[in-house]
Motif scaffolding. Structure first.
Motif, PDB file in Angstrom:
ATOM      1  N   ALA A 108      40.086  35.041  32.757  1.00  0.00           N
ATOM      2  CA  ALA A 108      40.643  36.077  33.634  1.00  0.00           C
ATOM      3  C   ALA A 108      42.125  36.307  33.327  1.00  0.00           C
ATOM      4  CB  ALA A 108      40.456  35.677  35.095  1.00  0.00           C
ATOM      5  N   THR A 109      42.858  35.240  33.081  1.00  0.00           N
ATOM      6  CA  THR A 109      44.285  35.441  32.786  1.00  0.00           C
ATOM      7  C   THR A 109      44.467  36.083  31.410  1.00  0.00           C
ATOM      8  OG1 THR A 109      44.453  33.144  32.033  1.00  0.00           O
ATOM      9  CG2 THR A 109      45.114  33.593  34.288  1.00  0.00           C
ATOM     10  N   VAL A 159      42.313  38.298  30.057  1.00  0.00           N
ATOM     11  CA  VAL A 159      41.995  39.715  30.262  1.00  0.00           C
ATOM     12  C   VAL A 159      43.193  40.420  30.923  1.00  0.00           C
ATOM     13  CG1 VAL A 159      40.521  41.328  31.552  1.00  0.00           C
ATOM     14  CG2 VAL A 159      39.507  39.341  30.390  1.00  0.00           C
ATOM     15  N   THR A 160      43.799  39.727  31.871  1.00  0.00           N
ATOM     16  CA  THR A 160      44.961  40.281  32.565  1.00  0.00           C
ATOM     17  C   THR A 160      46.091  40.579  31.589  1.00  0.00           C
ATOM     18  OG1 THR A 160      44.415  39.034  34.556  1.00  0.00           O
ATOM     19  CG2 THR A 160      46.680  39.819  34.351  1.00  0.00           C
ATOM     20  N   TYR A 180      45.196  43.505  29.228  1.00  0.00           N
ATOM     21  CA  TYR A 180      45.235  44.829  29.856  1.00  0.00           C
ATOM     22  C   TYR A 180      46.674  45.303  30.042  1.00  0.00           C
ATOM     23  CZ  TYR A 180      44.805  48.528  33.355  1.00  0.00           C
ATOM     24  OH  TYR A 180      44.903  49.720  34.027  1.00  0.00           O
ATOM     25  N   PHE A 198      42.931  48.179  36.056  1.00  0.00           N
ATOM     26  CA  PHE A 198      42.894  46.730  35.836  1.00  0.00           C
ATOM     27  C   PHE A 198      41.668  46.107  36.489  1.00  0.00           C
ATOM     28  CE2 PHE A 198      44.203  42.524  37.676  1.00  0.00           C
ATOM     29  CZ  PHE A 198      43.976  41.798  36.524  1.00  0.00           C
ATOM     30  N   ARG A 238      38.609  46.864  34.491  1.00  0.00           N
ATOM     31  CA  ARG A 238      38.506  46.064  33.272  1.00  0.00           C
ATOM     32  C   ARG A 238      38.131  44.627  33.587  1.00  0.00           C
ATOM     33  NH1 ARG A 238      41.373  44.756  28.234  1.00  0.00           N
ATOM     34  NH2 ARG A 238      42.048  46.919  28.065  1.00  0.00           N
ATOM     35  N   LEU A 239      38.798  44.084  34.600  1.00  0.00           N
ATOM     36  CA  LEU A 239      38.579  42.678  34.928  1.00  0.00           C
ATOM     37  C   LEU A 239      37.133  42.441  35.357  1.00  0.00           C
ATOM     38  CD1 LEU A 239      40.110  39.963  35.141  1.00  0.00           C
ATOM     39  CD2 LEU A 239      40.510  40.491  37.555  1.00  0.00           C
ATOM     40  N   TRP A 240      36.624  43.321  36.224  1.00  0.00           N
ATOM     41  CA  TRP A 240      35.248  43.091  36.708  1.00  0.00           C
ATOM     42  C   TRP A 240      34.222  43.324  35.618  1.00  0.00           C
ATOM     43  CZ3 TRP A 240      38.311  42.116  40.654  1.00  0.00           C
ATOM     44  CH2 TRP A 240      37.791  41.309  41.670  1.00  0.00           C
ATOM     45  N   GLU A 281      34.673  42.654  32.429  1.00  0.00           N
ATOM     46  CA  GLU A 281      34.665  41.518  31.504  1.00  0.00           C
ATOM     47  C   GLU A 281      34.244  40.222  32.183  1.00  0.00           C
ATOM     48  OE1 GLU A 281      37.312  41.148  28.429  1.00  0.00           O
ATOM     49  OE2 GLU A 281      37.894  43.262  28.347  1.00  0.00           O
ATOM     50  N   MET A 282      34.568  40.087  33.456  1.00  0.00           N
ATOM     51  CA  MET A 282      34.262  38.822  34.138  1.00  0.00           C
ATOM     52  C   MET A 282      32.864  38.822  34.753  1.00  0.00           C
ATOM     53  SD  MET A 282      36.899  36.981  33.571  1.00  0.00           S
ATOM     54  CE  MET A 282      36.503  35.580  34.614  1.00  0.00           C
TER      55      MET A 282
END
Length: 616
Positions: free
Chosen positions: A154-155, A157-158, A161, A261, A264-266, A268-269
């Motif tokens: 998650a970090t 991906v953060t 982005y 954001f 994107r996060l959801w 990928e996660m």
RNA sequence: GGGGCGGUAGCUCAAUUGGUUAGAGUACCGGACUGUCGAUCCGGUGGUUGCGGGUUCGAGUCCCGUCCGCCUCGCCA
């Protein structure tokens, strides 16, 4: 040392025949005496079955196997072969096994207080206190390793982005100036300045604004924040934020960036496509859901029936409505009557349960909770039925009641009735079984923007105006002029001014919040004036920021995400300690290191501190 | 600061109304066993019932205090 050629999760059929070396922990030992021993070797990538085969290699190899115990750290060399006893579909490496030819014990273990097993005999993990004391053992469990890996992803991906969108990752100080509004601070004494103290930051708020003044344009930090308040299941005193700020923006630009954001996060996660996020005003959220972070996955909406209730001959309603009747609508001290219609509740919510509701709402300051049922025959029953009977048609129409429904009533001043109704609504939803499972288990992820928060609210104790978000939050662009021109004593206008703030709410949980900041000195002065800060006081507290803002500050705004809570969603836990490698207890203790701990007199003396604590 | 729940073998739990020597599973130790994968079978070690008082002929059980953990209200701009 037999350095590994593979990890314990990667050997497959295609490796059969190869000589390999593996390193890891003994996960389980299954002995068959003199002839054959199986050991599962574990690392964070998986499990691989090792075989010590006396027929192939003679008894010497079995002597070595016999010495191994759970959690010993070993290196082995051997040959990959197809399993003799058939595959184990539970393991990724379940088709193969490694016939061990050489063993090296890298580290012999003491008998551990518990084994790092996600599915222990009896089905229950050792209690959390023990697991926190031996955190390194607990973290060996595959599910904990999985959480750590998800957090790392998650970090990443953060960072990806925001880097792609032109943000700079910049670190800000942890030893910082005390600014004692907001949460209680952790303090650190200064050796160089006797009697003076640093504070640990509640957030890097002021630094990130100054970075905008400094021309950094877009800033990101995954930072630690400290608030010395009592923890909860979803709250630690030391926690992590994804903190960011953007220059040359208004509310829309920040919200657009955030939504991108989240999307994107959801993706990928969780492999989830976040749909365009709905927006709701703070006022609507409070009216319909009784809370500023509504869970809109289910109905059970709150209705204000004050007008109807005023005509009922029911003392509790009348008394409540008499309070603050001269105050404006939505004033926190004006009496109201709120109702929650519960479809099908007449049957499901027993007397015992509704008695519990009356107790529950008392914890939020309400006097109790009146109940009425519309039974299957369409007759009002129980509780306050006789008071409603003369207005039955109106009640049914106002609340859309059908036979079999139940209604819960809360009568009190606005702030209390609203909060109690909001909390009760969530409890009722759980009892009625209408709350969907979190997204990690296939249920919906429900995202919502909450906007148009009031700029100010009255402090419960002092009665003074306080900033709802923080004193640097700008009014919504179309409200700035009215705000600057409003006289300080114009209660109604001041209370009606809304900010350019925004929260992201996910399934009833605040996961992010932020605002456009004030960059206009007239607006900032007005805020300080309302908060009761003289120009001198404001200067003393925030001189560095005010000074910075006076040297050419770009319009800017930002937001912070609660990283720990994001991770909780991705791993499907409601315990924040699960997603923090080394969490603290409810009293701020680290049970592994035993922090906090006493220090020597010499240490204190060097810091010009004397403890007045006395041993009992 | 307030309310609630909990603390018994290394671990997870049990122990009738206050009543015999505080039990079980698992772990650990020893033995048996060549295809297990929660291995199985046999035997054994293991207890300051969180801590300190009190009531009682007798306390794991009741009372008071205290410590620790969890949930929660307040608190968390």
């Amino acid at each position: 040392m037999l350095i590994r050629t593979h990890n314990c999760g990667e050997l497959r059929d295609k490796h059969v025949g190869q000589t390999v070396r593996l390193n890891g922990w003994v996960n389980s030992y299954r002995g068959h005496g003199t002839g054959l021993v199986f050991i599962d070797l574990r690392d964070r990538f998986g499990l691989t079955q090792l075989v010590f085969d006396g027929e192939d290699l003679g008894p010497a190899i079995l002597d070595q196997a016999d010495k191994l115990r759970n959690e010993d750290v070993v290196a082995v060399e051997g040959t990959v072969r197809v399993r003799g006893g058939g595959p184990n579909p539970k393991l990724l490496t379940g088709n193969i096994e490694v016939v061990v030819t050489k063993v090296e014990v890298l580290s012999k273990t003491e008998v551990p207080p518990f084994l790092p097993d996600d599915n222990p005999t009896g089905g229950k993990l050792p209690n959390e206190e023990l697991r926190l004391k031996y955190r390194y053992l607990d973290l060996r469990r595959p599910s904990m390793q999985n959480i750590l890996a998800k957090r790392a992803k998650a970090t990443k991906v953060t960072r990806d982005y925001f880097y792609e969108n032109g943000f700079l990752e910049i670190e800000t100080p942890v030893l910082y100036k005390s600014t004692p509004e907001g949460a209680r601070e952790f303090l650190v004494p200064s050796r160089h300045q006797p009697g003076e103290w640093y504070a640990l930051p509640q957030s890097p708020q002021l630094f990130k604004q100054i970075l905008m003044v400094a021309g950094c344009d877009r800033y990101l930090q995954i930072c630690r924040c400290f608030r010395d308040e009592d923890p909860r299941a979803d709250r630690q005193s030391e926690f992590s934020q994804i903190d960011l700020e953007m220059s040359f923006v208004r509310r829309e630009q920040v919200m657009e960036m955030m939504e991108g954001f989240v999307r994107r996060l959801w993706k990928e996660m969780a492999g989830f496509e976040v749909p365009p996020m709905q927006r709701m005003t703070y006022r609507e959220a409070m009216e319909r859901y009784g809370i500023d972070r509504p869970d809109t996955r289910y109905g059970l909406e709150i209705r204000d029936i004050s007008e109807l209730a005023a005509r009922m001959d029911f003392g509790v309603f009348k008394d409540a409505l008499a309070k603050g009747a001269d105050r404006p609508k939505f004033s926190s001290r004006r009496g109201v009557v709120k109702a929650i219609a519960v479809p099908g509740g007449a049957e499901k919510l027993t007397r015992k349960i509704t008695d519990g509701y009356a107790e529950y709402v008392k914890t939020f300051g309400a006097g109790g909770c009146a109940v009425v049922k519309l039974n299957a025959q369409g007759v009002l029953e129980t509780g306050i039925a006789k008071f409603l009977e003369p207005h039955k048609a109106e009640v049914i129409a106002a609340l859309g009641l059908k036979p079999g429904d139940m209604v819960l009533f809360l009568a009190d001043v606005y702030s209390v009735a609203t909060k109690a109704a909001g909390e009760l609504r969530q409890k009722v939803a759980r009892d009625m079984g209408v709350v969907p499972r979190p997204g990690s288990e296939g249920g919906p992820w429900n995202f919502l923007w909450v906007i148009d928060f009031p700029m100010f609210e009255r402090d419960k104790e002092s009665g003074r105006w306080i900033a709802m978000h923080h004193p640097f939050t700008a009014p919504r662009d179309d409200q700035a002029e009215a705000f600057v021109n409003a006289p300080v004593e114009d209660e109604e206008t001041i209370a009606s001014i809304v900010s350019a703030g925004y929260d992201i709410v996910l399934n009833g949980q605040e996961i992010a919040g932020g605002s456009v900041r004030i960059h206009d000195r007239a607006v900032q002065s007005k805020v300080f004036q309302l908060l009761g800060l003289s120009p001198e006081q404001a200067k003393e507290k925030f001189s560095f920021l005010l000074e910075a803002l006076s040297y050419g500050a770009p319009p800017h705004g930002g937001v912070a995400f609660g990283l720990d809570r994001l991770i909780m969603n991705f791993v499907g836990t409601d315990n924040i300690r699960d997603v923090i490698a080394f969490p603290k207890t409810q009293t701020g203790a680290d049970l592994m290191t035993l922090a906090p701990s006493p220090v020597t007199e010499a240490q204190l003396k060097e810091l010009y501190i004397k403890s007045t604590y006395e041993k009992k």
